[in-house]
Scaffold this motif. Structure first.
Motif, short mmCIF file in Angstrom:
data_model
loop_
_atom_site.label_atom_id
_atom_site.label_comp_id
_atom_site.label_asym_id
_atom_site.label_seq_id
_atom_site.Cartn_x
_atom_site.Cartn_y
_atom_site.Cartn_z
N ASP A 90 -18.35 -26.87 -14.99
CA ASP A 90 -17.63 -25.66 -14.44
C ASP A 90 -16.59 -25.50 -14.91
N THR A 91 -16.02 -26.27 -15.55
CA THR A 91 -13.98 -26.11 -16.30
C THR A 91 -13.87 -25.18 -16.81
N ALA A 92 -13.13 -23.89 -16.38
CA ALA A 92 -13.15 -22.80 -16.91
C ALA A 92 -11.78 -21.89 -16.40
N VAL A 93 -11.38 -21.65 -17.59
CA VAL A 93 -10.50 -19.73 -16.39
C VAL A 93 -11.40 -18.88 -15.45
N TYR A 94 -11.21 -19.03 -14.41
CA TYR A 94 -12.41 -18.67 -13.18
C TYR A 94 -11.44 -17.11 -12.56
N TYR A 95 -12.24 -15.53 -12.83
CA TYR A 95 -11.38 -14.33 -12.87
C TYR A 95 -11.82 -13.99 -11.56
N CYS A 96 -11.07 -12.73 -11.07
CA CYS A 96 -11.75 -12.27 -9.36
C CYS A 96 -11.96 -10.76 -10.16
N ALA A 97 -13.03 -10.43 -10.03
CA ALA A 97 -12.97 -8.79 -10.35
C ALA A 97 -13.76 -7.22 -9.22
N ALA A 98 -12.53 -6.16 -9.32
CA ALA A 98 -12.80 -5.13 -8.25
C ALA A 98 -13.90 -4.66 -9.18
N ASP A 99 -14.59 -3.63 -8.08
CA ASP A 99 -15.47 -2.68 -8.81
C ASP A 99 -15.37 -1.46 -7.44
N VAL A 100 -14.62 -0.73 -7.66
CA VAL A 100 -13.92 0.33 -6.74
C VAL A 100 -15.16 0.64 -6.27
N ASP A 101 -16.08 1.25 -7.14
CA ASP A 101 -17.47 2.41 -6.65
C ASP A 101 -18.67 1.76 -6.18
N ALA A 102 -18.62 0.88 -5.92
CA ALA A 102 -20.01 0.43 -5.62
C ALA A 102 -20.62 1.06 -4.35
N GLY A 103 -21.63 1.50 -4.38
CA GLY A 103 -22.52 1.28 -3.17
C GLY A 103 -22.19 0.34 -1.95
N PRO A 104 -22.08 0.27 0.05
CA PRO A 104 -22.52 -0.72 0.34
C PRO A 104 -22.94 -1.95 0.50
N ILE A 105 -24.23 -1.91 -0.04
CA ILE A 105 -24.88 -3.54 -0.65
C ILE A 105 -24.81 -3.93 -1.81
N ALA A 106 -24.34 -2.60 -2.29
CA ALA A 106 -24.42 -3.46 -3.83
C ALA A 106 -23.65 -4.87 -4.48
N VAL A 107 -24.35 -5.70 -5.12
CA VAL A 107 -23.70 -6.72 -6.02
C VAL A 107 -23.52 -6.87 -7.29
N VAL A 108 -22.82 -6.73 -7.73
CA VAL A 108 -22.57 -6.34 -9.21
C VAL A 108 -22.21 -7.66 -10.64
N THR A 109 -22.82 -7.77 -11.05
CA THR A 109 -23.15 -8.50 -12.08
C THR A 109 -22.68 -8.48 -13.19
N THR A 110 -22.24 -7.35 -13.98
CA THR A 110 -21.87 -7.22 -15.09
C THR A 110 -20.41 -6.98 -15.43
N THR A 111 -20.12 -7.23 -16.39
CA THR A 111 -18.43 -7.14 -16.29
C THR A 111 -18.42 -5.95 -16.10
N PRO A 112 -18.83 -4.97 -17.73
CA PRO A 112 -18.24 -3.50 -17.99
C PRO A 112 -17.77 -2.90 -16.29
N GLU A 113 -19.12 -2.94 -15.19
CA GLU A 113 -18.74 -2.64 -13.60
C GLU A 113 -17.72 -2.58 -13.11
N TYR A 114 -16.87 -3.29 -13.11
CA TYR A 114 -15.77 -3.73 -13.00
C TYR A 114 -14.93 -3.16 -13.06
#
Length: 127
Positions: A90-114
């Motif tokens: 699990d050792t790594a740099v951890y990043y958070c990301a925001a997708d401002v265009d997603a719908g209310p129930i969407a979970v976003v799993t790919t980097t280009p979407e953020y």
């Protein structure tokens, strides 16, 4: 413009726990889908966990399922990643990301979407 600031990383022994936090700017945080990614040295950035902006839907990478929990507190503009039973891999740099265009129930799993990314926080798990 959205700013994301991660905190909570550090050094922990295998089997231990950490809780990462990501504080977001912006008055519409409650409408951002949020995610956590990580990047180990010499490897590509990979998806860890995601939560819909409603908070009702979550999704996890197989490698962390059952050990990590993503959650959000919309009135605090913060998303969390509770990490239990940590492993050296699990050792790594951890990043958070925001997708401002997603719908209310969407979970976003790919980097280009953020749309926005934090600067990252280092998590090191010793064996």
């Amino acid at each position: 413009q959205v700013q994301l600031v991660e905190s909570g990383g550090g050094l922990v022994q295998a089997g231990g726990s950490l809780r990462l936090s990501c504080a977001a700017s912006g008055r519409t945080f409650r409408s951002y889908a949020m995610g956590w990614f990580r990047q180990a040295q010499g490897k590509e950035r990979e998806f860890v966990a995601a939560v819909s902006w409603s908070g009702g839907n979550t999704y996890y990478a197989d490698a962390v399922k059952g050990r990590f929990t993503i959650s959000r507190h919309n009135t605090k503009n913060t998303v969390y990643l509770q990490m239990n039973s940590l492993k050296p891999e699990d050792t790594a740099v951890y990043y958070c990301a925001a997708d401002v265009d997603a719908g209310p129930i969407a979970v976003v799993t790919t980097t280009p979407e953020y749309d926005y990314w934090g600067q990252g926080t280092q998590v090191t798990v010793s064996s």
